[in-house]
Write a protein that holds these residues in place. Structure first.
Motif, PDB file in Angstrom:
ATOM      1  N   LYS A  18      -8.453   1.399   4.111  1.00  0.00           N
ATOM      2  CA  LYS A  18      -8.273   2.602   3.286  1.00  0.00           C
ATOM      3  C   LYS A  18      -7.014   2.486   2.436  1.00  0.00           C
ATOM      4  O   LYS A  18      -7.021   2.834   1.256  1.00  0.00           O
ATOM      5  N   GLU A  19      -5.928   1.983   3.008  1.00  0.00           N
ATOM      6  CA  GLU A  19      -4.683   1.838   2.267  1.00  0.00           C
ATOM      7  C   GLU A  19      -4.811   0.798   1.164  1.00  0.00           C
ATOM      8  O   GLU A  19      -4.287   0.980   0.063  1.00  0.00           O
ATOM      9  N   ILE A  20      -5.523  -0.301   1.435  1.00  0.00           N
ATOM     10  CA  ILE A  20      -5.715  -1.332   0.419  1.00  0.00           C
ATOM     11  C   ILE A  20      -6.546  -0.781  -0.731  1.00  0.00           C
ATOM     12  O   ILE A  20      -6.219  -0.988  -1.907  1.00  0.00           O
ATOM     13  N   CYS A  21      -7.609  -0.058  -0.420  1.00  0.00           N
ATOM     14  CA  CYS A  21      -8.444   0.532  -1.472  1.00  0.00           C
ATOM     15  C   CYS A  21      -7.660   1.550  -2.289  1.00  0.00           C
ATOM     16  O   CYS A  21      -7.772   1.577  -3.522  1.00  0.00           O
ATOM     17  N   ALA A  23      -4.427   1.604  -2.761  1.00  0.00           N
ATOM     18  CA  ALA A  23      -3.451   0.870  -3.562  1.00  0.00           C
ATOM     19  C   ALA A  23      -4.117   0.235  -4.781  1.00  0.00           C
ATOM     20  O   ALA A  23      -3.545   0.234  -5.881  1.00  0.00           O
ATOM     21  N   ILE A  24      -5.320  -0.280  -4.606  1.00  0.00           N
ATOM     22  CA  ILE A  24      -6.043  -0.881  -5.731  1.00  0.00           C
ATOM     23  C   ILE A  24      -6.358   0.180  -6.782  1.00  0.00           C
ATOM     24  O   ILE A  24      -6.173  -0.034  -7.982  1.00  0.00           O
ATOM     25  N   VAL A  25      -6.829   1.345  -6.338  1.00  0.00           N
ATOM     26  CA  VAL A  25      -7.185   2.415  -7.279  1.00  0.00           C
ATOM     27  C   VAL A  25      -5.952   2.902  -8.029  1.00  0.00           C
ATOM     28  O   VAL A  25      -5.982   3.061  -9.262  1.00  0.00           O
ATOM     29  N   GLY A  27      -3.151   1.274  -8.501  1.00  0.00           N
ATOM     30  CA  GLY A  27      -2.681   0.185  -9.354  1.00  0.00           C
ATOM     31  C   GLY A  27      -3.501   0.048 -10.619  1.00  0.00           C
ATOM     32  O   GLY A  27      -2.955  -0.146 -11.708  1.00  0.00           O
ATOM     33  N   LEU A  28      -4.830   0.155 -10.501  1.00  0.00           N
ATOM     34  CA  LEU A  28      -5.682   0.066 -11.685  1.00  0.00           C
ATOM     35  C   LEU A  28      -5.463   1.244 -12.633  1.00  0.00           C
ATOM     36  O   LEU A  28      -5.477   1.079 -13.853  1.00  0.00           O
ATOM     37  N   SER A  32      -4.110   0.652 -16.371  1.00  0.00           N
ATOM     38  CA  SER A  32      -4.903   1.057 -17.532  1.00  0.00           C
ATOM     39  C   SER A  32      -4.116   2.022 -18.422  1.00  0.00           C
ATOM     40  O   SER A  32      -4.208   1.939 -19.650  1.00  0.00           O
TER      41      SER A  32
END
Length: 63
Positions: A18-21, A23-25, A27-28, A32
């Motif tokens: 959950k934390e990785i997802c 962080a990805i969201v 970050g993206l 953007s």
């Protein structure tokens, strides 16, 4: 002396996936927004230099 009971919270393990997802969201989203800012700035510079080449604007102050 009476011993008081202290409520300790139950420690749970980190939710790594959950934390990785998340962080990805985040970050993206930040990347953007940053990219859109730079594309807008680049568009401004291109239009300025295009108008400068056509003679519509000048960079020398008239006296």
């Amino acid at each position: 002396m009476a011993a008081h009971k202290i409520a300790h919270p139950t420690l749970r393990g980190p939710r790594v996936v959950k934390e990785i997802c998340l962080a990805i969201v985040v970050g993206l989203a930040a990347a953007s927004a940053w990219k859109m800012y730079h594309l807008n700035e680049q568009r401004k510079y291109r239009s300025f230099y295009h108008m400068l080449e056509k003679g519509e604007v000048g960079i020398v102050q008239e006296e």
